[in-house]
Every structure is written in C-alpha cells, then in structure tokens.
Design a protein around this motif. Structure first.
Motif, PDB file in Angstrom:
ATOM      1  N   ASP A  55       0.669  -1.349  -0.118  1.00 46.38           N
ATOM      2  CA  ASP A  55       0.366  -0.132   0.145  1.00 46.38           C
ATOM      3  C   ASP A  55       1.097   0.827  -0.388  1.00 46.38           C
ATOM      4  OD1 ASP A  55      -2.335  -1.353   0.204  1.00 46.38           O
ATOM      5  OD2 ASP A  55      -1.947  -1.316   2.513  1.00 46.38           O
ATOM      6  N   VAL A  56       0.406   2.026  -0.942  1.00 49.78           N
ATOM      7  CA  VAL A  56       0.835   3.274  -1.076  1.00 49.78           C
ATOM      8  C   VAL A  56       0.422   4.425  -0.820  1.00 49.78           C
ATOM      9  CG1 VAL A  56       3.028   2.715  -2.292  1.00 49.78           C
ATOM     10  CG2 VAL A  56       1.551   2.964  -3.359  1.00 49.78           C
ATOM     11  N   ILE A  57       1.293   5.475  -1.070  1.00 48.08           N
ATOM     12  CA  ILE A  57       0.970   6.905  -0.790  1.00 48.08           C
ATOM     13  C   ILE A  57       1.214   7.808  -1.731  1.00 48.08           C
ATOM     14  CG2 ILE A  57      -0.023   9.274   0.396  1.00 48.08           C
ATOM     15  CD1 ILE A  57      -1.275   6.800   1.665  1.00 48.08           C
ATOM     16  N   VAL A  58       0.103   8.539  -2.648  1.00 48.44           N
ATOM     17  CA  VAL A  58       0.954   8.745  -3.894  1.00 48.44           C
ATOM     18  C   VAL A  58       0.193  10.128  -4.142  1.00 48.44           C
ATOM     19  CG1 VAL A  58       1.622   6.519  -5.234  1.00 48.44           C
ATOM     20  CG2 VAL A  58      -0.964   7.681  -5.927  1.00 48.44           C
ATOM     21  N   GLU A  59       0.526  11.351  -5.188  1.00 52.96           N
ATOM     22  CA  GLU A  59       0.174  12.516  -5.443  1.00 52.96           C
ATOM     23  C   GLU A  59      -0.373  12.634  -6.692  1.00 52.96           C
ATOM     24  OE1 GLU A  59       0.715  17.556  -6.002  1.00 52.96           O
ATOM     25  OE2 GLU A  59       2.303  16.138  -5.469  1.00 52.96           O
ATOM     26  N   THR A  60      -1.430  12.798  -6.826  1.00 52.84           N
ATOM     27  CA  THR A  60      -1.875  11.855  -8.307  1.00 52.84           C
ATOM     28  C   THR A  60      -2.978  13.874  -8.949  1.00 52.84           C
ATOM     29  OG1 THR A  60      -4.945  12.256  -7.683  1.00 52.84           O
ATOM     30  CG2 THR A  60      -3.175   9.991  -7.519  1.00 52.84           C
ATOM     31  N   SER A  61      -4.185  14.117  -9.884  1.00 57.59           N
ATOM     32  CA  SER A  61      -4.717  14.905 -10.220  1.00 57.59           C
ATOM     33  C   SER A  61      -5.268  15.578  -9.487  1.00 57.59           C
ATOM     34  CB  SER A  61      -4.853  14.921 -11.777  1.00 57.59           C
ATOM     35  OG  SER A  61      -5.549  14.293 -11.706  1.00 57.59           O
ATOM     36  N   ARG A  62      -6.160  14.668  -8.079  1.00 56.82           N
ATOM     37  CA  ARG A  62      -6.868  14.828  -7.879  1.00 56.82           C
ATOM     38  C   ARG A  62      -6.376  15.561  -5.723  1.00 56.82           C
ATOM     39  NH1 ARG A  62     -11.880  10.506  -7.148  1.00 56.82           N
ATOM     40  NH2 ARG A  62      -9.957   9.395  -6.330  1.00 56.82           N
ATOM     41  N   GLY A  63      -5.589  14.924  -6.111  1.00 56.07           N
ATOM     42  CA  GLY A  63      -4.678  15.458  -4.773  1.00 56.07           C
ATOM     43  C   GLY A  63      -4.163  13.906  -4.329  1.00 56.07           C
TER      44      GLY A  63
END
Length: 274
Positions: A30-38
């Motif tokens: 499980d990871v935390i990423v930054e996307t266009s939605r936040g």
C-alpha cells in the motif's frame, strides 16, 4: 527506459504508473501517491519493472511513501464518512426534487474533495445542490454524471453466468462491444439474451471474438443496411428510415415506436441472420 510500479485505487479501477524513486517497493504494497485529484491511497498491482519511455506518460510522478497503519485507519474513517455523506446527499436531492439517482460517494484520501457519482436521463442543473453540499461539508464538491455501465461497475452484482460482474472484479476499462460480435459467434441476436444487468451488451462478447474472426487477414468492410430494411439493433428490432454516410450511422424506427441512431457496426439486417 523507465522504472515504474503500477498502482490501482479501486478493485477494478484503471492502473496508473508511478516512479518508485529510492523506495524499495513490491507488489501488494500500500502506498501514498500524489495525483491530479490530490493525495491518494493506492495498492501496487504491478511490481517494479523497466518499460519503454513510449509506454508511459512522462514525466512520471514519484511514490511519496509506503502507507502506514494510520493511513489505513484514515481510509476506514473516510469510508464511514462516505456513508454519512450519501444519506445527506440523498435528502438534499429529494429536497430539490432533482430527477437523478445517487450511486456512490467518494472522499479523496486527504479529504480535499468529495465526489458524488450519479445517473440521470439527461442534463441536470445541480448548481443549487452543490451550494447546499458545500455549506454542509465545507470542502470542494464534485458531482459526476456516469453511464449505466459505470453504475454496474461501482455497484457490482451477479451476471447471468452466476459469477460476479467482470467490470466490478477485474476489467479496468470498457472495450467497445457490438451486436456484430454476437452474430460472428452464432449467438442469439435477441438483445435481452446478450445484455448484462446494465442493459448494455455483455462485455464477455469481446473475450472470444478474436477466436472467430481474429485470424482473418483482412476483415470484411462493414456495409450499411439498406434503407427500409428490417434490422436488429442493441435496443431491439426495427426498420431503417435513413442513413448518414459520413457518420456511418442509421436512423431506426423500432417496433415500439421509439427512434434511435446506431452505427452500422451495431446493426444487422434481418436477412443476414442465416
């Protein structure tokens, strides 16, 4: 070459590629990423691998970090909030007397935005509804109208085969399906027998289609139906009343007096059934 990992944010959602950076990541992390939605919480479904530059959209964003227990607890808390938001939105829709059906509510991981998915027959003026929801939740509000296939994907269910819906379990994208595929596989052309619970042609018609016509060196050119002929379409049988050569579409008067416009690929003349 680019070193990437494939991340999915929903069980049968689209796979997005990110750079692992200096992190040691593996499949099912499980990871935390930054996307266009936040900022989003996702699952790695494709482990680290090298791919050609042309296979991904550059520049790639980098995975911020591995998810922690606190992150998982926040996801669970967001899921609880989504249920409350669903109930509140349904009441607001009823209060405004809007002809729309709420399907699902989704919080972004950082609670920076709430997305309300709904279905409706036509365009809906929901400006006043957005104002009411923004006043209640005090965050960015997005109302997104979806089609019946997307609704089935979000809601899930059991297909006529007795198994969970393909779109809700493993299909990332919807591929085009036409009634001509049923004809090539010698299946019934009755739309009710080859349609899924969404009312559209079943996605599985695509699975074996190549086995029937994929070995042809050159596919036969699709010919338009004759004006005035009886045809079978996705929505039933009817009569062709006009043709549009540029758009390659046919206007059909169905037996139930409804008029539809369908592409030539989605129409089969009755005389061609045998």
């Amino acid at each position: 070459m680019q070193n990437v990992v494939g991340v999915r944010f929903k069980q049968a959602g689209k796979i997005y590629y990110f750079s692992p950076g200096s992190l040691k990541l593996a499949q099912d992390d499980d990871v935390i990423v930054e996307t266009s939605r936040g900022v989003e919480y996702g699952l790695i479904v494709i482990g680290p691998r090298d791919v050609e530059d042309s296979a991904v959209v550059l520049p790639l964003k980098t995975v911020q970090r591995k998810a922690t227990k606190a992150d998982r607890a926040k996801v669970v808390e967001n899921e609880r909030k989504e249920k409350d938001a669903f109930r509140i939105c349904e009441k607001k829709i009823a209060a405004h007397k809007l002809p729309m059906k709420l399907v699902e509510v989704e919080y972004t991981f950082d609670v920076n935005k709430i997305i309300f998915y709904f279905t409706a027959d036509g365009r809906i003026d929901f400006r006043e509804l957005v104002k009411d929801l923004a006043a209640v939740f005090r965050t960015r509000i997005e109302l997104r109208q979806i089609g019946v296939r997307d609704e089935a994907k979000l809601m899930g269910g059991i297909g006529c085969c007795g198994r969970p819906l393909c779109c809700a379990t493993f299909l990332g994208d919807f591929e085009p399906v036409s009634i001509r595929m049923a004809k090539e596989q010698n299946l019934s052309l009755n739309p009710t027998k080859i349609s899924g619970i969404c009312g559209r042609l079943m996605c599985c018609l695509k699975y074996e289609n190549d086995c029937y016509c994929g070995h042809c060196h050159k596919k036969a050119k699709i010919q338009p139906p004759k004006q005035g002929s009886r045809v079978v379409s996705v929505e039933g049988e009817g009569k062709v009343i006009s043709l549009n050569q540029q758009r390659r579409t046919a206007t059909i008067l169905l037996d139930n007096s409804k008029t539809i416009v369908a592409s030539w690929e989605d129409v089969i003349e009755k005389d061609d059934e045998h």
